[in-house]
Design a protein around this motif. Sequence first.
Motif, mmCIF file in Angstrom:
data_model
loop_
_atom_site.group_PDB
_atom_site.id
_atom_site.type_symbol
_atom_site.label_atom_id
_atom_site.label_comp_id
_atom_site.label_asym_id
_atom_site.label_seq_id
_atom_site.Cartn_x
_atom_site.Cartn_y
_atom_site.Cartn_z
ATOM 1 N N ARG A 64 42.036 52.323 24.171
ATOM 2 C CA ARG A 64 42.830 53.361 24.597
ATOM 3 C C ARG A 64 43.969 53.167 23.949
ATOM 4 O O ARG A 64 45.356 53.776 23.708
ATOM 5 N N CYS A 65 44.490 51.892 25.022
ATOM 6 C CA CYS A 65 46.778 51.742 24.287
ATOM 7 C C CYS A 65 46.702 51.083 23.770
ATOM 8 O O CYS A 65 47.816 50.369 22.767
ATOM 9 N N ARG A 76 41.326 42.443 33.518
ATOM 10 C CA ARG A 76 40.799 42.268 34.893
ATOM 11 C C ARG A 76 39.139 42.209 34.057
ATOM 12 O O ARG A 76 38.547 42.861 33.202
ATOM 13 N N VAL A 77 38.879 40.506 34.590
ATOM 14 C CA VAL A 77 37.763 40.845 33.871
ATOM 15 C C VAL A 77 36.623 40.790 35.556
ATOM 16 O O VAL A 77 37.398 39.645 35.628
ATOM 17 N N ARG A 78 35.507 41.472 35.775
ATOM 18 C CA ARG A 78 34.363 41.157 36.750
ATOM 19 C C ARG A 78 33.007 40.994 36.103
ATOM 20 O O ARG A 78 32.911 41.665 34.963
ATOM 21 N N LEU A 92 44.545 46.875 32.544
ATOM 22 C CA LEU A 92 45.589 46.201 33.806
ATOM 23 C C LEU A 92 47.026 47.238 33.306
ATOM 24 O O LEU A 92 47.643 48.308 34.406
ATOM 25 N N ILE A 93 47.267 48.155 32.363
ATOM 26 C CA ILE A 93 48.203 48.562 31.623
ATOM 27 C C ILE A 93 47.727 50.517 31.728
ATOM 28 O O ILE A 93 48.663 51.090 32.298
ATOM 29 N N CYS A 94 46.680 50.809 31.019
ATOM 30 C CA CYS A 94 46.097 52.149 30.973
ATOM 31 C C CYS A 94 44.586 52.270 32.311
ATOM 32 O O CYS A 94 43.760 53.752 32.044
ATOM 33 N N LEU A 95 44.085 51.695 32.714
ATOM 34 C CA LEU A 95 42.914 51.032 33.540
ATOM 35 C C LEU A 95 41.941 51.888 32.898
ATOM 36 O O LEU A 95 40.603 51.892 33.322
ATOM 37 N N ASN A 96 41.947 51.627 31.517
ATOM 38 C CA ASN A 96 40.652 51.560 30.201
ATOM 39 C C ASN A 96 39.992 50.499 30.763
ATOM 40 O O ASN A 96 40.229 49.513 30.309
ATOM 41 N N SER A 97 38.495 51.175 30.555
ATOM 42 C CA SER A 97 36.985 50.378 31.074
ATOM 43 C C SER A 97 36.453 49.932 30.237
ATOM 44 O O SER A 97 35.997 51.280 29.938
#
Length: 158
Positions: A64-65, A76-78, A92-97
Amino acid sequence: MEKETKVCQGKDVFERMNYLYQASHLIASKSRVAASYYGNTMMGCARKAVLRMEPNIKRTICKRCHTPLIPGETARVRLCSKHIKGVKWTCLICLNSKKYPTRKGYKLWIDQPEAIVETFHYVPKQKSIDCDKSKIDNNKTESSDNTNIEKKSENNSD
């Protein structure tokens, strides 16, 4: 008999994309806007030249960004175990996952030996540079010989 060295089409674009990728990763901790700009420019180069990026590089850029995804800094990696086991990356900038499934024994197509069609070896053109240098040296000696002849003829005319 030497094999003919093939020139990779779009090599200069690949080099530019590599430079922009490295620059975006280096500047990501200092200026996220600049890192996003470099990532966006890199994606634009790939689109314009109709080149495909390697999946490992594609996975480290937010769709996205276009910010580089660096675990702990910009992402963030989960690990997810619900429904389909996988790895979830969140920008962490655009909260796209993005979620990548993990299956035992799974390989990307590009990592399989059948995927490799042709390998390019980038060899600098040493021979042509050496030939050009020898031509330049020959021209210098010829021109210096000409100036010596001119000087001798001037001295003889006196």
